[in-house]
Design a protein around this motif. Structure first.
Motif, PDB file in Angstrom:
ATOM      1  N   VAL A   1      35.862 -35.490  76.415  1.00  0.00           N
ATOM      2  CA  VAL A   1      36.353 -35.032  75.192  1.00  0.00           C
ATOM      3  C   VAL A   1      35.019 -33.981  74.951  1.00  0.00           C
ATOM      4  N   THR A   2      35.874 -32.524  74.979  1.00  0.00           N
ATOM      5  CA  THR A   2      34.414 -31.975  74.072  1.00  0.00           C
ATOM      6  C   THR A   2      35.052 -31.396  73.187  1.00  0.00           C
ATOM      7  N   ALA A   3      34.362 -31.564  71.659  1.00  0.00           N
ATOM      8  CA  ALA A   3      34.186 -31.277  70.774  1.00  0.00           C
ATOM      9  C   ALA A   3      34.312 -30.138  70.071  1.00  0.00           C
ATOM     10  N   TYR A   4      35.025 -29.024  68.978  1.00  0.00           N
ATOM     11  CA  TYR A   4      34.278 -27.281  68.976  1.00  0.00           C
ATOM     12  C   TYR A   4      35.124 -27.294  67.923  1.00  0.00           C
ATOM     13  N   ARG A   5      34.401 -25.884  67.007  1.00  0.00           N
ATOM     14  CA  ARG A   5      34.868 -25.327  65.954  1.00  0.00           C
ATOM     15  C   ARG A   5      34.810 -23.765  66.612  1.00  0.00           C
ATOM     16  N   THR A   6      35.697 -23.143  66.180  1.00  0.00           N
ATOM     17  CA  THR A   6      35.414 -21.954  66.066  1.00  0.00           C
ATOM     18  C   THR A   6      35.955 -21.317  64.922  1.00  0.00           C
ATOM     19  N   HIS A   7      34.863 -19.975  64.538  1.00  0.00           N
ATOM     20  CA  HIS A   7      33.769 -19.516  63.270  1.00  0.00           C
ATOM     21  C   HIS A   7      34.287 -17.714  63.956  1.00  0.00           C
ATOM     22  N   GLY A   8      35.444 -17.177  62.478  1.00  0.00           N
ATOM     23  CA  GLY A   8      35.590 -15.767  63.292  1.00  0.00           C
ATOM     24  C   GLY A   8      36.152 -14.934  63.582  1.00  0.00           C
ATOM     25  N   ASP A   9      36.229 -13.304  64.747  1.00  0.00           N
ATOM     26  CA  ASP A   9      37.119 -12.931  65.501  1.00  0.00           C
ATOM     27  C   ASP A   9      36.871 -12.555  66.360  1.00  0.00           C
ATOM     28  N   PRO A  10      37.846 -13.265  67.719  1.00  0.00           N
ATOM     29  CA  PRO A  10      37.674 -13.745  69.224  1.00  0.00           C
ATOM     30  C   PRO A  10      37.086 -12.645  69.721  1.00  0.00           C
ATOM     31  N   SER A  11      37.094 -11.255  69.004  1.00  0.00           N
ATOM     32  CA  SER A  11      36.930  -9.958  69.549  1.00  0.00           C
ATOM     33  C   SER A  11      35.804  -9.739  69.180  1.00  0.00           C
ATOM     34  N   ASN A  12      34.967 -10.395  68.118  1.00  0.00           N
ATOM     35  CA  ASN A  12      33.302 -10.484  68.623  1.00  0.00           C
ATOM     36  C   ASN A  12      32.837 -10.458  68.938  1.00  0.00           C
ATOM     37  N   PRO A  13      31.417 -10.385  69.076  1.00  0.00           N
ATOM     38  CA  PRO A  13      30.375 -10.754  70.595  1.00  0.00           C
ATOM     39  C   PRO A  13      30.093 -12.385  70.017  1.00  0.00           C
ATOM     40  N   CYS A  14      30.906 -13.126  71.117  1.00  0.00           N
ATOM     41  CA  CYS A  14      30.288 -14.457  70.963  1.00  0.00           C
ATOM     42  C   CYS A  14      29.226 -15.541  70.977  1.00  0.00           C
ATOM     43  N   ILE A  15      29.076 -16.437  70.450  1.00  0.00           N
ATOM     44  CA  ILE A  15      27.754 -16.761  70.025  1.00  0.00           C
ATOM     45  C   ILE A  15      27.667 -18.606  70.147  1.00  0.00           C
TER      46      ILE A  15
ATOM     47  N   VAL B   1      35.524 -25.164  78.567  1.00  0.00           N
ATOM     48  CA  VAL B   1      35.853 -24.078  76.782  1.00  0.00           C
ATOM     49  C   VAL B   1      36.163 -22.979  76.646  1.00  0.00           C
ATOM     50  N   ILE B   2      34.843 -22.027  76.829  1.00  0.00           N
ATOM     51  CA  ILE B   2      34.373 -20.600  76.434  1.00  0.00           C
ATOM     52  C   ILE B   2      35.403 -20.536  77.678  1.00  0.00           C
ATOM     53  N   THR B   3      34.957 -20.047  78.855  1.00  0.00           N
ATOM     54  CA  THR B   3      35.885 -19.592  79.654  1.00  0.00           C
ATOM     55  C   THR B   3      37.701 -19.916  80.020  1.00  0.00           C
ATOM     56  N   LYS B   4      37.734 -20.908  80.169  1.00  0.00           N
ATOM     57  CA  LYS B   4      39.184 -21.304  80.246  1.00  0.00           C
ATOM     58  C   LYS B   4      40.261 -21.557  79.184  1.00  0.00           C
ATOM     59  N   VAL B   5      39.591 -21.879  77.843  1.00  0.00           N
ATOM     60  CA  VAL B   5      40.298 -22.518  77.041  1.00  0.00           C
ATOM     61  C   VAL B   5      40.852 -20.527  76.031  1.00  0.00           C
ATOM     62  N   LEU B   6      38.881 -20.611  75.044  1.00  0.00           N
ATOM     63  CA  LEU B   6      39.299 -18.627  74.944  1.00  0.00           C
ATOM     64  C   LEU B   6      39.342 -17.475  75.897  1.00  0.00           C
ATOM     65  N   GLY B   7      39.114 -18.080  76.757  1.00  0.00           N
ATOM     66  CA  GLY B   7      39.030 -17.024  77.477  1.00  0.00           C
ATOM     67  C   GLY B   7      38.199 -15.491  77.425  1.00  0.00           C
ATOM     68  N   ILE B   8      37.163 -16.204  77.229  1.00  0.00           N
ATOM     69  CA  ILE B   8      35.299 -15.268  77.153  1.00  0.00           C
ATOM     70  C   ILE B   8      34.390 -15.050  78.055  1.00  0.00           C
ATOM     71  N   SER B   9      34.597 -13.825  79.103  1.00  0.00           N
ATOM     72  CA  SER B   9      33.572 -13.547  79.422  1.00  0.00           C
ATOM     73  C   SER B   9      32.580 -13.042  79.913  1.00  0.00           C
ATOM     74  N   LYS B  10      32.309 -12.759  77.984  1.00  0.00           N
ATOM     75  CA  LYS B  10      31.030 -12.412  77.509  1.00  0.00           C
ATOM     76  C   LYS B  10      30.753 -13.266  76.072  1.00  0.00           C
ATOM     77  N   SER B  11      29.074 -13.461  76.654  1.00  0.00           N
ATOM     78  CA  SER B  11      28.870 -14.386  75.269  1.00  0.00           C
ATOM     79  C   SER B  11      27.459 -14.386  74.783  1.00  0.00           C
ATOM     80  N   ASP B  12      27.124 -14.260  74.071  1.00  0.00           N
ATOM     81  CA  ASP B  12      25.810 -14.203  73.644  1.00  0.00           C
ATOM     82  C   ASP B  12      24.475 -15.149  73.441  1.00  0.00           C
ATOM     83  N   PHE B  13      25.023 -16.178  74.555  1.00  0.00           N
ATOM     84  CA  PHE B  13      24.483 -17.090  74.335  1.00  0.00           C
ATOM     85  C   PHE B  13      23.932 -17.634  76.268  1.00  0.00           C
ATOM     86  N   ARG B  14      23.617 -17.562  75.973  1.00  0.00           N
ATOM     87  CA  ARG B  14      22.682 -17.766  77.991  1.00  0.00           C
ATOM     88  C   ARG B  14      23.003 -19.108  79.041  1.00  0.00           C
ATOM     89  N   TRP B  15      23.563 -19.870  79.510  1.00  0.00           N
ATOM     90  CA  TRP B  15      23.113 -21.082  79.751  1.00  0.00           C
ATOM     91  C   TRP B  15      22.509 -21.233  80.873  1.00  0.00           C
TER      92      TRP B  15
END
Length: 299
Positions: free
Chosen positions: A26-40, A111-125
Motif C-alpha cells: 500500500v502506497t499512501a499519497y496526497r495530491t495538491h493543485g491542478d493536474p494540468s500544471n507541472p508535477c512535482i 502511482v504517477i504513471t498508472k493512477v495519475l496518468g502523468i508522463s512528465k514530472s519535475d522530479f527525477r527518480w
C-alpha cells in the motif's frame, strides 16, 4: 492555508521488495493543485509523515499549489504506507521485509504513471535498476541525499539503544517500547539541553512504532546508489546522473562537486542536520528563497 486533501491509497499485489514479497503493498499519497500544471513529487523523509510536509506545500509557498501539481508520498514503513505496524500477519512487526529506496521509487512511479496518468514530472527518480525517469530533463531539489558511508556510525547508535532496551522484546512488544524509543530519540528554544531532548527528540519519537522506525532506518542505511550497477564506485554513479539539482546539506558538498548539473548551497544555521526542515523561520526563509529561484530558472 488551503484545505488538506484526503489521503489516497494505491495497492499492488505480490509486490517484490528487497527483503521478499508483500502480498499487498500500500502506497499512501496526497495530491495538491491542478493536474494540468507541472508535477512535482515530494516524498516524506525519515521520521516524516504526510502532514509534516506542509511547511513547503500550499498556496504561496515554495511548492505553490497554484503553480504546480504536487504529489506527496509516504515512504514504506512510515505508518501510512505499508509498514510493520499496519501490515497483517504473517508480515507484521519484526517479520516485515526490508525495504529499499528503489522499492519506494517503483511504487511511487506506478502511482504517477498508472493512477495519475502523468508522463512528465519535475522530479527525477534514479531508478536503481535501469535509471528510468518520468522526464529526462527533470529537476531535483535535494535535502536528504547524504553519503551513507558517513552516516553508518550515526545510525548504529540509536538503533542499538532501541533494540537493546528492556521493553523492545526483540520486536515482539505488546505495547510500544517507551524506554527504547526515548533512548532512540536522544541520539534552542529550551532553557536547557535536557529540556530540549525531552521535548523535541524523545517526545517526537514516542508516537512512532518501533519496528517502523527500524525498517525505515534500514532503508536509509542501505541507500547507497553506488552499490547498484556501479560496483561501489560512487564517483561513477554520481557522474551518471544528468538531472539538474540543488543540494543544501554540508555532507553533499563532495557529491555535488561530481554531479554534472548541480550546485551546492549552504544553510547558515545552528540547527545542523534538521536545518531547513521547518524548525527555524530563518532557515525556512532561506530555503524558500533558494528553491524558488532554482525552480524558476529550471522550469
Amino acid at each position: 492555508m488551503s484545505e488538506i486533501p484526503e489521503t489516497q491509497y494505491y495497492r499492488q499485489e505480490n509486490f517484490q521488495v528487497e527483503g521478499g514479497t508483500l502480498p499487498i503493498a500500500v502506497t499512501a499519497y496526497r495530491t495538491h493543485g491542478d493536474p494540468s500544471n507541472p508535477c512535482i513529487v515530494f516524498p516524506t523523509c525519515y521520521g516524516g509523515r504526510l502532514d509534516s510536509q506542509y511547511y513547503f506545500v500550499g498556496e504561496g509557498k515554495v511548492l505553490d499549489t497554484k503553480k504546480y501539481f504536487v504529489v506527496t508520498f509516504a515512504l514504506f514503513s512510515n505508518g501510512e504506507s505499508s509498514s510493520p505496524s499496519n501490515t497483517p500477519a504473517p508480515h507484521n512487526g519484526p517479520y516485515f521485509p526490508q525495504i529499499s529506496y528503489a522499492d519506494n521509487i517503483r511504487a511511487q512511479h506506478a502511482v504517477i504513471t498508472k493512477v495519475l496518468g502523468i508522463s512528465k514530472s519535475d522530479f527525477r527518480w534514479e531508478d536503481s535498476r535501469r535509471n528510468s525517469t518520468v522526464r529526462k530533463e527533470g529537476v531535483l531539489v535535494e535535502r536528504y541525499g547524504k553519503l551513507i558511508r558517513k552516516w553508518g556510525s550515526f545510525l548504529e547508535g540509536p538503533k542499538a539503544a532501541l533494540v537493546s532496551a528492556r521493553d523492545y522484546q526483540f520486536g515482539h512488544y505488546l505495547k510500544n517500547p517507551e524506554v527504547g524509543l526515548r533512548a532512540f530519540g536522544r541520539g534552542g528554544k529550551y532553557r536547557s539541553l535536557e529540556a530540549f531532548m525531552r521535548a523535541e527528540w524523545e517526545s517526537g519519537f514516542l508516537n512512532w512504532d518501533a519496528n517502523d522506525l527500524l525498517t525505515l532506518m534500514h532503508t536509509w542505511y542501505s541507500g547507497d546508489i553506488s552499490k547498484v550497477n556501479h560496483q561501489g564506485d560512487l564517483e561513477s554513479a554520481l557522474k551518471s546522473i544528468q538531472v539538474k539539482g540543488q543540494s543544501q546539506p554540508e555532507d553533499n558538498e563532495y557529491e555535488v562537486s561530481i554531479l554534472p548539473n548541480s550546485r551546492f548551497v549552504v544553510i547558515d544555521s545552528v540547527w545542523g542536520h534538521v536545518a531547513g526542515g521547518g524548525a527555524d523561520k530563518g532557515d525556512l526563509a532561506f530555503m524558500e528563497e533558494q528553491i524558488t529561484k532554482f525552480l524558476e530558472e529550471e522550469l
